[in-house]
Scaffold this motif. Structure first.
Motif, PDB file in Angstrom:
ATOM      1  N   GLU A  68      -2.412  -5.483  -3.194  1.00  0.00           N
ATOM      2  CA  GLU A  68      -1.447  -5.078  -2.172  1.00  0.00           C
ATOM      3  C   GLU A  68      -0.744  -6.295  -1.566  1.00  0.00           C
ATOM      4  O   GLU A  68      -1.384  -7.280  -1.180  1.00  0.00           O
ATOM      5  CB  GLU A  68      -2.146  -4.255  -1.091  1.00  0.00           C
ATOM      6  CG  GLU A  68      -2.527  -2.887  -1.637  1.00  0.00           C
ATOM      7  CD  GLU A  68      -3.139  -1.938  -0.633  1.00  0.00           C
ATOM      8  OE1 GLU A  68      -3.125  -0.726  -0.908  1.00  0.00           O
ATOM      9  OE2 GLU A  68      -3.663  -2.380   0.410  1.00  0.00           O
TER      10      GLU A  68
ATOM     11  N   CYS B 150       0.863  -1.181   0.000  1.00  0.00           N
ATOM     12  CA  CYS B 150       0.000   0.000   0.000  1.00  0.00           C
ATOM     13  C   CYS B 150       0.899   1.230   0.000  1.00  0.00           C
ATOM     14  O   CYS B 150       0.805   2.080  -0.875  1.00  0.00           O
ATOM     15  CB  CYS B 150      -0.910  -0.012   1.230  1.00  0.00           C
ATOM     16  SG  CYS B 150      -1.982   1.432   1.323  1.00  0.00           S
TER      17      CYS B 150
ATOM     18  N   HIS C 126      -8.629  -3.363  -1.854  1.00  0.00           N
ATOM     19  CA  HIS C 126      -9.428  -2.316  -1.204  1.00  0.00           C
ATOM     20  C   HIS C 126     -10.903  -2.680  -1.160  1.00  0.00           C
ATOM     21  O   HIS C 126     -11.654  -2.137  -0.360  1.00  0.00           O
ATOM     22  CB  HIS C 126      -9.181  -0.958  -1.866  1.00  0.00           C
ATOM     23  CG  HIS C 126      -7.789  -0.448  -1.606  1.00  0.00           C
ATOM     24  ND1 HIS C 126      -6.720  -0.816  -2.387  1.00  0.00           N
ATOM     25  CD2 HIS C 126      -7.283   0.320  -0.614  1.00  0.00           C
ATOM     26  CE1 HIS C 126      -5.616  -0.270  -1.905  1.00  0.00           C
ATOM     27  NE2 HIS C 126      -5.922   0.430  -0.822  1.00  0.00           N
TER      28      HIS C 126
ATOM     29  N   ASP D 217      -2.937  -0.383   5.525  1.00  0.00           N
ATOM     30  CA  ASP D 217      -3.629  -1.497   4.859  1.00  0.00           C
ATOM     31  C   ASP D 217      -2.999  -2.889   5.046  1.00  0.00           C
ATOM     32  O   ASP D 217      -3.107  -3.753   4.150  1.00  0.00           O
ATOM     33  CB  ASP D 217      -3.808  -1.187   3.362  1.00  0.00           C
ATOM     34  CG  ASP D 217      -4.871  -0.104   3.133  1.00  0.00           C
ATOM     35  OD1 ASP D 217      -5.611   0.223   4.088  1.00  0.00           O
ATOM     36  OD2 ASP D 217      -4.971   0.402   2.011  1.00  0.00           O
TER      37      ASP D 217
HETATM   38 MN    MN Z   1      -4.027   0.819   0.271  1.00  0.00          MN
END
Ligand code: MN
Ligand code: PEP
Length: 338
Positions: free
Chosen positions: A298, A102, A272, A309
């Protein structure tokens, strides 16, 4: 409105049509594809002129029902656009996997993740340097330093890099170091920013806004295109709904709907959408099965200590495992992952 000219229209006839439109203050978007010319008109003047243009020599058809996003629409360009991110083409038969943390956190972190994702078959490295965080107290990214670390990771692995730009005044700087500029969900309707990235030549990765309709995504892409840059990739990353079991609701329908509406490549970001690494491979697979041209995901070498994240970031082995699944799905739908 889109004016479709006859194949092999003479230069003289074309010039007369263009002149008439310009005399009335209309703004023209001319698209030449092989031997077909489409002229898009975005202004209201188009309607008043439609009847006159229809009978002019060289005009094959007028499509007044054309969508409000002419440049990105398939009415204007039927063939799919390929967007080159340095030496990687997005929108062709390959499903392009873009992976990385991220946030860029340190030289070691980005180098470790970059090497691992490259080895597992990722084609583009992601990493945030300027981070749009919900809380002002959360890690905001390394800023310019993060861009240098990304560039070093590119030199080390050969992977082109994509990173987010959050402010108009940073566009030139980010464009100097990155191979593709990401517009995040929170900025999808930051129209000044869209125009700014549209006025520079690097490709743009445009993420769907958290509460944006598909039409709004396409109009945001039109902002970029209308400023001169048609190298745009769209990204479904989940939208806000009443459901709280996932961070966002992954709208898999957005993939075929967007691909019907636009010639631009469409990718998915399962990270996400899910907000939970356990769910990421299933959503990624669904996106590829639905026809996505790429997957943005990610990955972190130590997700539990990630500065942003972490819960949705795949581990390095988790990423390698997911790549095996995605390759099989890509194969099944007639695509390939390198
Ligand atoms: Mn992110
Ligand atoms: C990101 O890619 O890290 C990010 C902030 O994504 P989004 O804009 O989709 O929330």
């Amino acid at each position: 409105m889109i004016v479709v000219l006859e194949k092999g229209v003479s230069l003289k006839d074309k010039a007369s049509i263009v002149r008439l439109i310009e005399q009335h203050g209309g703004r023209l978007l001319v698209s030449e594809l092989g031997d077909t010319t489409h002229i898009g008109l975005v202004d209201t003047v188009a309607q008043a002129l439609a009847d006159r243009i229809r009978v002019m020599p060289g005009v094959a058809a007028i499509r007044s029902e054309a969508p409000p996003y002419p440049q990105v629409s398939r009415e204007y360009r039927e063939t799919r656009s390929l967007v080159d991110v340095r030496d990687v083409a997005v929108g062709g038969s390959e499903v392009v996997v873009m992976a990385g943390p991220c946030s860029v956190e340190s030289a070691t972190q980005i180098a470790t993740v970059a090497e691992a994702v490259a080895d597992a078959g990722a084609r583009i490295l992601r990493g945030g340097a300027f981070k749009p965080r919900t809380s002002p107290y959360s890690f905001q990214g390394l800023g310019e330093e993060g861009l240098y670390l990304l560039a070093a990771a590119r030199d080390q692995t050969g992977l082109p890099v994509v990173t987010e730009v959050v402010a108009t005044e940073d566009v030139a700087l980010v464009a100097t170091h990155a191979d593709m500029l990401q517009i995040g969900a929170r900025n999808m309707q930051n129209f000044r920013l869209l125009s700014e990235v549209g006025a520079q030549p690097k490709p743009v990765l445009l993420k769907r806004g958290i509460s944006s309709s598909i039409e709004e995504v396409l109009l945001a892409a039109e902002y970029v295109a209308s400023a001169g840059n048609t190298h745009v990739i769209l990204c479904e990353r989940g939208i806000r709904t009443f459901e709280t079991a996932t961070r966002n609701t992954f709208d898999v329908s957005a993939v075929p709907v967007l691909k019907r509406e636009t010639h631009l490549p469409v990718i998915v970001d399962p990270s996400h959408a899910a907000g939970d690494r356990e769910l990421v491979p299933a959503l990624a697979a669904a996106g590829v099965a639905a026809g996505a041209d790429g997957v943005l995901v990610e990955v972190h070498n130590d997700p539990d200590s990630a500065l942003s994240d972490g819960p949705q970031s795949l581990t390095l082995p988790g990423f390698t495992e997911m790549m095996g699944t995605l390759k099989a799905v890509a194969d099944a739908v007639g695509r390939r992952i390198r």
